[in-house]
Scaffold this motif. Structure first.
Motif, short mmCIF file in Angstrom:
data_model
loop_
_atom_site.label_atom_id
_atom_site.label_comp_id
_atom_site.label_asym_id
_atom_site.label_seq_id
_atom_site.Cartn_x
_atom_site.Cartn_y
_atom_site.Cartn_z
N ALA A 1 0.82 -1.21 0.00
CA ALA A 1 0.00 0.00 0.00
C ALA A 1 0.86 1.26 0.00
CB ALA A 1 -0.92 0.00 1.22
N GLU A 2 2.13 1.13 0.40
CA GLU A 2 2.99 2.31 0.52
C GLU A 2 3.90 2.52 -0.69
OE1 GLU A 2 3.06 -0.18 2.83
OE2 GLU A 2 1.61 0.73 4.21
N ILE A 3 4.03 1.54 -1.57
CA ILE A 3 4.99 1.62 -2.66
C ILE A 3 4.27 1.52 -4.01
CG2 ILE A 3 6.98 0.50 -3.74
CD1 ILE A 3 7.83 -0.47 -1.02
N ARG A 4 4.69 2.37 -4.94
CA ARG A 4 4.18 2.32 -6.31
C ARG A 4 5.37 2.31 -7.26
NH1 ARG A 4 -1.39 5.51 -6.91
NH2 ARG A 4 -2.14 5.41 -4.77
N GLY B 1 8.40 13.95 -30.64
CA GLY B 1 9.34 13.30 -29.74
C GLY B 1 8.69 12.17 -28.98
N ASP B 2 9.52 11.26 -28.50
CA ASP B 2 9.09 10.15 -27.65
C ASP B 2 9.61 10.39 -26.24
OD1 ASP B 2 7.81 8.48 -29.65
OD2 ASP B 2 9.83 8.14 -30.43
N GLN B 3 8.82 9.99 -25.24
CA GLN B 3 9.23 10.09 -23.85
C GLN B 3 9.13 8.72 -23.19
OE1 GLN B 3 7.67 13.25 -21.45
NE2 GLN B 3 7.58 14.71 -23.14
N PHE B 4 10.16 8.37 -22.40
CA PHE B 4 10.19 7.13 -21.64
C PHE B 4 10.45 7.49 -20.18
CE2 PHE B 4 11.56 6.40 -25.93
CZ PHE B 4 10.96 5.21 -26.32
N LEU B 5 9.61 6.99 -19.29
CA LEU B 5 9.70 7.34 -17.88
C LEU B 5 9.61 6.09 -17.02
CD1 LEU B 5 7.88 9.70 -19.43
CD2 LEU B 5 7.74 10.65 -17.14
N ALA B 6 10.24 6.13 -15.86
CA ALA B 6 10.12 5.08 -14.85
C ALA B 6 10.34 5.72 -13.49
CB ALA B 6 11.12 3.96 -15.10
N GLY B 7 9.64 5.21 -12.47
CA GLY B 7 9.78 5.81 -11.15
C GLY B 7 9.24 4.92 -10.06
N VAL B 8 9.58 5.29 -8.83
CA VAL B 8 9.08 4.62 -7.65
C VAL B 8 8.67 5.69 -6.65
CG1 VAL B 8 11.42 4.43 -6.72
CG2 VAL B 8 9.60 2.99 -5.79
N LYS B 9 7.53 5.49 -6.00
CA LYS B 9 7.02 6.41 -4.97
C LYS B 9 6.79 5.60 -3.69
CE LYS B 9 4.67 9.10 -8.55
NZ LYS B 9 5.56 10.24 -8.56
#
Length: 761
Positions: free
Chosen positions: A491-494, A532-540
Motif C-alpha cells: 500500500a505504501e509503494i508504487r 518526440g518520444d518520452q520514456f519514464l520510470a519511477g518509484v514512490k
C-alpha cells in the motif's frame, strides 16, 4: 527503443482500443454485478469554508476496495456498488477526514456532496500540515500539484509568483534570477503547454519575463505534468502546466488587498443566488520610483507598467448543470529612451476567455464543454538614429473543447474528447516603413483522444490512450499513443513506467533574458511539426503519512525542431518554409524528492541530475551541443518552521551547475598588403563547451499573522532575497576590439529586502 516493456505496453494498448471500439461490454469483469443489480454513488467535493471544489480528493467506501478520486471539477463517481449501507470516507491532505453514511439501492444513483474542513493549526499536538503538494496528484508519474500555500510562503523577488514556485520542483530549471521561464526536463519554454481554465496562454510573463502573468490571489489549482502526460493533453512535446482560477467563495463575501515594493494586488469574491464570482486585479507600482529618478539618473523609462485582471463567474443551472465564465487580460507597456539616439517602445500581452458547461449526464457519465478564445499580441518598435524598426506578431485562437468521463465499473475509467478550432498567426516586420516580411498562416485544427484507466488487479493499473491531431496548414495528421503501467507491491509503494509520443505544431522564437520579443510561428507546407518520444520510470514510497520519497528517471528525444535560420542574411522574397532550419535533440535525467508533510518543521528537498543536447545541420560541425539552459546538477531545499501561532519562518536554498556559454579564444592577426583595414577573424571554442560558475542562493522569510483593526486577518511578510549576497554570474560580456579579447562579468541580483503587507477581509 524496442524494449520488452514498451512491447508489452504497446500490446496492451492495442488490445484495449479493440475492446473499446468493438466490445463495449468490456466494462463488466467476471466479478461485476449487472447494472440493474447495483447502484452508483456520485457528487461534488468542496471546501466547507469557501465552497471551492477540490481536485484529487479520495472517496472510498469503508471496508471495501470501491472508491474514486475527484476530477478537476471536484466530481467523483463510484459505480457497480452492491446494494446496502456504507460509510463513505473522504480524505485529502490538509483537510479533516469526512465520513458519511449512505444507502445504495439497486438500479439507482445516489448523490452525495461532501464539504471538507481545513486542518486547523494545533501547536500542542504538532499537527501543522504542509499543503505544498497534493498527495493524490503525485501518485501519477511525473505529476505534481502545487498549492497556493507554497506560492504565498516561498520568499520571492518583490512579490509571490506562480512560476518561481514551480521552478523549485525537481526536473524544472530556472534560467536566471531575471527569468520565470520554465525549462522542464531539457525542454525549452515553448515545449510546455500553459492552460488557464482550459485556454492556451501564449505568453505567460510580465516585466520582460521577470514574473509570470498569474496572480496568486486568483489561482485555485496548479497541476504540473513534467512528462509522460496522458492523451487528454496535446500540442506540445514536453510538458503541461494546467492552471485553474478560483471559482469564488460560495459562503460569504471575502476580499484581499496586498501592497508590495513592485506591485499591488486586490481581489474580491462572494456568492449570489445559485452561484459565485471572483475578481482580481494586479498592477505594477514602479511609477513613483521612476518619477523620483527622472532628472537625476539618465535613461529612465518614460513609462513602464504591467497590469492584469482575472474574473470568474459561476452559475448552477440545476443540480446537474454548472456554467462558468472565466476571463483574463494582461499587458506590458514600456516607453524607454535607452540613449540619445535609441528609443524603445514595447507593448505585449494576452487576452483569454472560456465558457464552460459541466453536466452530470448519468450516475457514471460526466461531461464538460468549453468554448475558448485566446489572443497574444506583441508590437515592439525601435528607433535608432532616425531608422525605425517595427514588428507586429499576433496569435488568435478560437476553439471548442468537449470531454466525457465514464466510469462503467471499478475496473475502468474511460475518458474521451475532441478539441477543434481555428488559429491565425500573423507576423509583419517593417524597416523604415517598408515591409520586409509578412507571413500570415491560418489553420483549422482538430484533435481527438480516447483513454482508459484499467485496474487489472488491486496491484496492477494500466492506463492507455490514443490521440489524433490534424492541422490544415500543411495538411499534417499525426497519431500519438500514450501508456502508463503501475504496480503496487504494498500500500505504501508504487512502481511506475510510462511511454508517450507527442507532436508540436507551433514554435516560439524567444530570448531567456528578454521576453518582450517573443515570436510564435506555425507549421505549414514544408514545415512539418516537431515530435518526440518520452520514456519514464519511477518509484514512490509513502512509509508514513509524514514522509514522501520519490525517484523518477526519464529519457526523451526531439525530432524536427524548427526555428528561424539565423544564417539567412535577408528574408525578403523567401517562401515561408525557406525561413527555417530543422534540428533534433535529446534529454535524460534522474529526479529525487524527499518531503516531510506534517509537523512544525516541514518542507522538501529536490535534486535533479540531467543532460540535454541539440543539433542543427551545418552548425557546430553537425555535432550535438548543450543549450544554454543545460544544467547537470540542480538542488532546491525548502523549509517551513512554525515558530508560534503568529510567526512562521521559511527558507529556500538553491544550487545549480553553471550555465553553458561559448568562449572566445582570440583573434587571428592578418596583415593586409594593400594597406586597407585588416580583417582579424574571431576564434571561438566549441559551442557552449564552457560553463559559468556554479549558481547558489539562500532566501529567507518571516511571516507575522495578525488582524487589521478588527476588520480582517493580515499577513506581514519580511523577506531577504540572496541572504549572503552571492553575485551569481548572468553572462560574460566580451570586448572583441581588444586583442586578446577582454571579459566583463555581468552579475545577477545582490542581497534584496522585500516587504509585503496583505489584508484578508
Amino acid at each position: 527503443m524496442n524494449s520488452p516493456l514498451l512491447m508489452v505496453q504497446t500490446y496492451m494498448l492495442t488490445h484495449l482500443i479493440v475492446l473499446l471500439l468493438v466490445s463495449p461490454s468490456f466494462a463488466l469483469s467476471p466479478d461485476d454485478e449487472p447494472e440493474n443489480r447495483t447502484g452508483t454513488l456520485n457528487g461534488y467535493v468542496s471546501e466547507a469554508a469557501t465552497g471551492e471544489v477540490i481536485w484529487g480528493v479520495n472517496a472510498v467506501l469503508n471496508g471495501t476496495t470501491l472508491g474514486a478520486s475527484t476530477n478537476s471539477s471536484g466530481f467523483y463517481s463510484i459505480s457497480r456498488i452492491p446494494p446496502g449501507e456504507y460509510t463513505v470516507v473522504f480524505s485529502f491532505l490538509g483537510f479533516r477526514e469526512y465520513r458519511a453514511e449512505v444507502t445504495i439501492s439497486a438500479g439507482e444513483t445516489t448523490r452525495l456532496d461532501a464539504e471538507l474542513i481545513e486542518t486547523g493549526l494545533e501547536m500542542d499536538d504538532v499537527l501543522v500540515t504542509s499543503e505544498y503538494f497534493d498527495q493524490e496528484a503525485r501518485q501519477s508519474l511525473g505529476v505534481t500539484t502545487v498549492s497556493t500555500q507554497l506560492i504565498r510562503d516561498t520568499p520571492a523577488v518583490l512579490q509571490a509568483d506562480v512560476f518561481r514556485s514551480i521552478q523549485l520542483l525537481p526536473g524544472i530549471k530556472a534560467a536566471s534570477d531575471f527569468s520565470s521561464g520554465l525549462y522542464i526536463r531539457g525542454g525549452s519554454p515553448d515545449q510546455t503547454l500553459i492552460l488557464l481554465d482550459n485556454t492556451t496562454v501564449y505568453n505567460p510573463t510580465h516585466f520582460f519575463g521577470f514574473f509570470s502573468t498569474f496572480n496568486p490571489d486568483a489561482i485555485r489549482d496548479v497541476r504540473v505534468f513534467k512528462g509522460g502526460f496522458p492523451a487528454e493533453y496535446g500540442g506540445r512535446i514536453g510538458s503541461v502546466v494546467d492552471i485553474y482560477n478560483k471559482d469564488g467563495n460560495r459562503r460569504e463575501m471575502r476580499g484581499t488587498a496586498s501592497v508590495g515594493l513592485l506591485s499591488s494586488r486586490a481581489s474580491i469574491e462572494g456568492p449570489f443566488n445559485r452561484g459565485s464570482y471572483m475578481f482580481a486585479l494586479r498592477r505594477s507600482t514602479l511609477e513613483p520610483l521612476l518619477w523620483a529618478l527622472q532628472g537625476s539618473v539618465e535613461n529612465i523609462p518614460e513609462s513602464f507598467y504591467f497590469v492584469d485582471a482575472n474574473a470568474k463567474i459561476n452559475y448552477d443551472l440545476s443540480n446537474t448543470d454548472r456554467l462558468s465564465l472565466s476571463l483574463y487580460a494582461g499587458q506590458d507597456d514600456v516607453n524607454f529612451p535607452a540613449s540619445d539616439d535609441l528609443f524603445l517602445k514595447l507593448n505585449y500581452g494576452n487576452i483569454t476567455s472560456s465558457l464552460t458547461w459541466r453536466r452530470i449526464l448519468s450516475g457514471d457519465l460526466f461531461s464538460t464543454v468549453t468554448f475558448t478564445g485566446s489572443r497574444y499580441f506583441n508590437s515592439p518598435r525601435f528607433e535608432f538614429g532616425g531608422t525605425v524598426f517595427e514588428r507586429s506578431n499576433t496569435v488568435n485562437d478560437l476553439s471548442v473543447k468537449a470531454d466525457l468521463e465514464w466510469t462503467p465499473s471499478q475496473q475502468h475509467t474511460v475518458k474521451g474528447g475532441i478539441w477543434a478550432g481555428t488559429l491565425l498567426v500573423t507576423l509583419e516586420d517593417r524597416f523604415d516603413g517598408l515591409v520586409t516580411q509578412s507571413p500570415d498562416i491560418t489553420s483549422e485544427y482538430i484533435s481527438a483522444y480516447l483513454q482508459d484507466q484499467w485496474r487489472i488487479t488491486p496491484q496492477w493499473i494500466f492506463t492507455g490512450g490514443l490521440r489524433a491531431s490534424y492541422y490544415t496548414s500543411g495538411n499534417h495528421f499525426r497519431l500519438e499513443p500514450r501508456t502508463q503501467l503501475e504496480y503496487r507491491p504494498t500500500a505504501e509503494i508504487r512502481l511506475q513506467t510510462a511511454y508517450g509520443r507527442y507532436y508540436q505544431f507551433k514554435t516560439l522564437i524567444t530570448n531567456e533574458a528578454f521576453s518582450g520579443f517573443d515570436l510564435w510561428l506555425l507549421t505549414d507546407d514544408g514545415v512539418p511539426p516537431a515530435w518526440g518520444d518520452q520514456f519514464l520510470a519511477g518509484v514512490k514510497w509513502n512509509p508514513v503519512r509524514q514522509w514522501t520519497f520519490e525517484l523518477e528517471g526519464f529519457y526523451r528525444n526531439m525530432r524536427q525542431l524548427f526555428e528561424f535560420d539565423p544564417r539567412i542574411p535577408d528574408t525578403a522574397g523567401l517562401d515561408y518554409n525557406e525561413l527555417f532550419r530543422f534540428g533534433e535533440g535529446f534529454a535524460y535525467g534522474v529526479e529525487t524528492l524527499i518531503q516531510r508533510n506534517t509537523g512544525r518543521l516541514n518542507g522538501f528537498i529536490g535534486y535533479t541530475w540531467g543532460t540535454t543536447r541539440r543539433k542543427f545541420p551545418t552548425f557546430n560541425n553537425d555535432e550535438f551541443y548543450p543549450p544554454k539552459y543545460d544544467r547537470i546538477h540542480d538542488i532546491n531545499l525548502v523549509t517551513n518552521y512554525r515558530l508560534s501561532e503568529k510567526w512562521m519562518a521559511t527558507a529556500v536554498f538553491s544550487y545549480a551547475t553553471g550555465q553553458t556559454y561559448t568562449e572566445p579564444l582570440g583573434r587571428t592577426q592578418i596583415d593586409n598588403p594593400f594597406g586597407t583595414e585588416p580583417d582579424n577573424p574571431l576564434i571561438v571554442g566549441r559551442v557552449n563547451a564552457s560553463r559559468l560558475p556554479a549558481y547558489h542562493r539562500l532566501d529567507f522569510g518571516l511571516t507575522y499573522y495578525s488582524t487589521f483593526f478588527g476588520l480582517g486577518d493580515s499577513e506581514l511578510q519580511l523577506q531577504v532575497i540572496n541572504a549572503y549576497s552571492r553575485r551569481n554570474v548572468w553572462f560574460y560580456n566580451f570586448d572583441f576590439d581588444d586583442n586578446p579579447v577582454t571579459r566583463q562579468d555581468i552579475r545577477m541580483l545582490p542581497i534584496l529586502p522585500s516587504v509585503t503587507y496583505t489584508v484578508n477581509f
